[in-house]
Write an enzyme that holds these catalytic residues in place. Structure first.
Site, mmCIF file in Angstrom:
data_model
loop_
_atom_site.group_PDB
_atom_site.id
_atom_site.type_symbol
_atom_site.label_atom_id
_atom_site.label_comp_id
_atom_site.label_asym_id
_atom_site.label_seq_id
_atom_site.Cartn_x
_atom_site.Cartn_y
_atom_site.Cartn_z
ATOM 1 C CG HIS A 123 3.963 5.613 -38.458
ATOM 2 N ND1 HIS A 123 2.843 6.384 -38.817
ATOM 3 C CD2 HIS A 123 4.846 6.429 -37.812
ATOM 4 C CE1 HIS A 123 2.867 7.399 -38.238
ATOM 5 N NE2 HIS A 123 4.048 7.551 -37.636
ATOM 6 C CB CYS A 155 11.922 -18.018 -28.037
ATOM 7 S SG CYS A 155 10.954 -16.376 -28.145
ATOM 8 C CD GLU A 220 -11.552 15.554 -45.428
ATOM 9 O OE1 GLU A 220 -10.896 15.626 -44.485
ATOM 10 O OE2 GLU A 220 -12.506 14.534 -45.428
HETATM 11 N N1 APR Z 1 -6.088 11.110 -51.947
HETATM 12 C C1 APR Z 1 -5.363 11.870 -51.161
HETATM 13 N N2 APR Z 1 -5.735 11.771 -50.119
HETATM 14 C C2 APR Z 1 -6.909 11.275 -49.676
HETATM 15 C C3 APR Z 1 -7.525 10.585 -50.300
HETATM 16 C C4 APR Z 1 -7.120 10.458 -51.727
HETATM 17 N N3 APR Z 1 -7.895 9.730 -52.763
HETATM 18 N N4 APR Z 1 -8.511 10.137 -49.564
HETATM 19 C C5 APR Z 1 -8.351 10.722 -48.578
HETATM 20 N N5 APR Z 1 -7.439 11.324 -48.232
HETATM 21 C C6 APR Z 1 -6.907 12.064 -47.242
HETATM 22 C C7 APR Z 1 -7.793 12.381 -46.039
HETATM 23 O O1 APR Z 1 -8.350 13.459 -46.435
HETATM 24 C C8 APR Z 1 -6.853 12.512 -44.809
HETATM 25 O O2 APR Z 1 -6.565 13.908 -44.766
HETATM 26 O O3 APR Z 1 -5.946 11.445 -46.516
HETATM 27 C C9 APR Z 1 -5.712 11.606 -45.050
HETATM 28 C C10 APR Z 1 -5.622 10.362 -44.207
HETATM 29 O O4 APR Z 1 -5.616 10.949 -42.937
HETATM 30 P P1 APR Z 1 -5.131 9.718 -41.924
HETATM 31 O O5 APR Z 1 -6.252 8.630 -41.998
HETATM 32 O O6 APR Z 1 -5.141 10.441 -40.628
HETATM 33 O O7 APR Z 1 -3.787 9.282 -42.449
HETATM 34 P P2 APR Z 1 -2.240 9.558 -41.821
HETATM 35 O O8 APR Z 1 -2.059 10.911 -41.976
HETATM 36 O O9 APR Z 1 -1.457 8.740 -42.680
HETATM 37 O O10 APR Z 1 -2.066 9.085 -40.322
HETATM 38 C C11 APR Z 1 -1.056 9.004 -39.757
HETATM 39 O O11 APR Z 1 -2.058 7.764 -37.809
HETATM 40 O O12 APR Z 1 -3.369 6.166 -37.103
HETATM 41 C C12 APR Z 1 -1.951 6.564 -37.210
HETATM 42 O O13 APR Z 1 -0.203 5.334 -37.529
HETATM 43 C C13 APR Z 1 -1.423 5.749 -38.364
HETATM 44 O O14 APR Z 1 0.196 6.228 -39.866
HETATM 45 C C14 APR Z 1 -0.899 6.512 -39.289
HETATM 46 C C15 APR Z 1 -0.873 8.147 -38.765
#
Ligand code: APR
Length: 251
Positions: A123, A155, A220
């Site tokens: 990303h 620019c 989760e």
């Molecule tokens: N360790 C591991 N996982 C964790 C922790 C932790 N300490 N805390 C939270 N999580 C998990 C959550 O349970 C969740 O499943 O991290 C995940 C975060 O999910 P998202 O916020 O959806 O992040 P991501 O999957 O990276 O999102 C993908 O969505 O908004 C866009 O571009 C943005 O790159 C991002 C993409």
């Protein structure tokens, strides 16, 4: 299968892997103080707008100030953040395995700051900008930004962060490298991603189809939990160091 703890058998399978790919998401940076987008029952909003509305080209065009305030805020949070034990464990694994590829959806640069060298940023990066007019791409680490929205030094055109916005495609060359690393690894880790955003979400399935051992680390359950060989429910910063092979690699 959901495991409550890391078994000796799992540690051994981990240690014996040859080619490893690690897909990471926002969760890997949580313990550095960087908030996630989803999970934990909440979703971020900025000025009452969901992130899916803010992080779009349409927002940049119609309201560049609000758009850039969101990114300026994130740059401030991330600049303060330090890599955590999860980033550091992954960086150390590069020395143990024959091949290790980090495939990240994060734009924070924390894997590289922890020492990972082979990182595919699906990303993009919050620390690069691109001119909407002349296309000039440059590194930009200024925090705070001198003006919002920022303009191109060459620019005067409007700058955008060099990240993949909602509705935009992941750069093809980066994604094909991610596919190649995924299809040819024998161990695939999925760490801290809700695994709902494509095309990254397709990678664990591809790894599984190619017979890699798929290990998920997340507090989760996610859609990956159904196909993962092992899901370790917990925080990345606590679990990944426990999986780490000993530094000398002899077991
Ligand atoms: N360790 C591991 N996982 C964790 C922790 C932790 N300490 N805390 C939270 N999580 C998990 C959550 O349970 C969740 O499943 O991290 C995940 C975060 O999910 P998202 O916020 O959806 O992040 P991501 O999957 O990276 O999102 C993908 O969505 O908004 C866009 O571009 C943005 O790159 C991002 C993409």
């Amino acid at each position: 299968m959901i495991y409550e703890r890391i078994t000796e058998e799992l540690k051994e399978r981990f240690r014996e892997a040859w080619a490893v790919a690690v897909l990471t998401g926002a969760g890997v940076s949580v313990e550095s103080g960087v908030p996630t987008f989803r999970g934990g029952g909440s979703a971020p909003v900025w000025k009452g707008l969901p992130v899916e509305k803010i992080a779009t080209l349409e927002m940049l065009r119609t309201d560049p100030v609000t758009f850039w305030q969101w990114y300026a805020y994130r740059r401030e949070v991330i600049e303060e953040a330090e890599p955590n034990p999860a980033h550091r464990a992954i960086a150390a694994w590069e020395r143990h395995f024959e091949r290790l590829t980090v495939i990240t959806q994060n734009v924070d640069g924390l894997h590289q700051r922890a020492g990972s060298r082979n990182v595919l940023e699906l990303h993009g990066s919050l620390w690069r900008v691109r001119c909407m007019r002349c296309g000039l791409k440059s590194e930009d680490r200024r925090v705070p930004l001198p003006e919002i929205p920022p303009h191109c030094p060459a620019c005067g055109g409007l700058l955008r962060p060099d990240v993949v916005l909602f509705g935009e495609a992941v750069p093809e060359d980066i994604f094909s490298q991610a596919v190649a690393a995924t299809a040819t690894c024998d161990l695939f880790l999925v760490v801290g991603t809700s695994a709902v955003v494509y095309p990254a979400a397709a990678l664990p399935v591809l790894a599984k189809q190619n017979r890699a051992l798929v290990i998920e680390v997340n507090p989760e359950a996610t859609p990956v939990t159904e196909i993962a060989d092992v899901t370790l429910l917990g925080r990345a910063g606590e679990i990944l160091p426990l999986l780490s092979p000993p530094e000398n690699g002899t077991g």
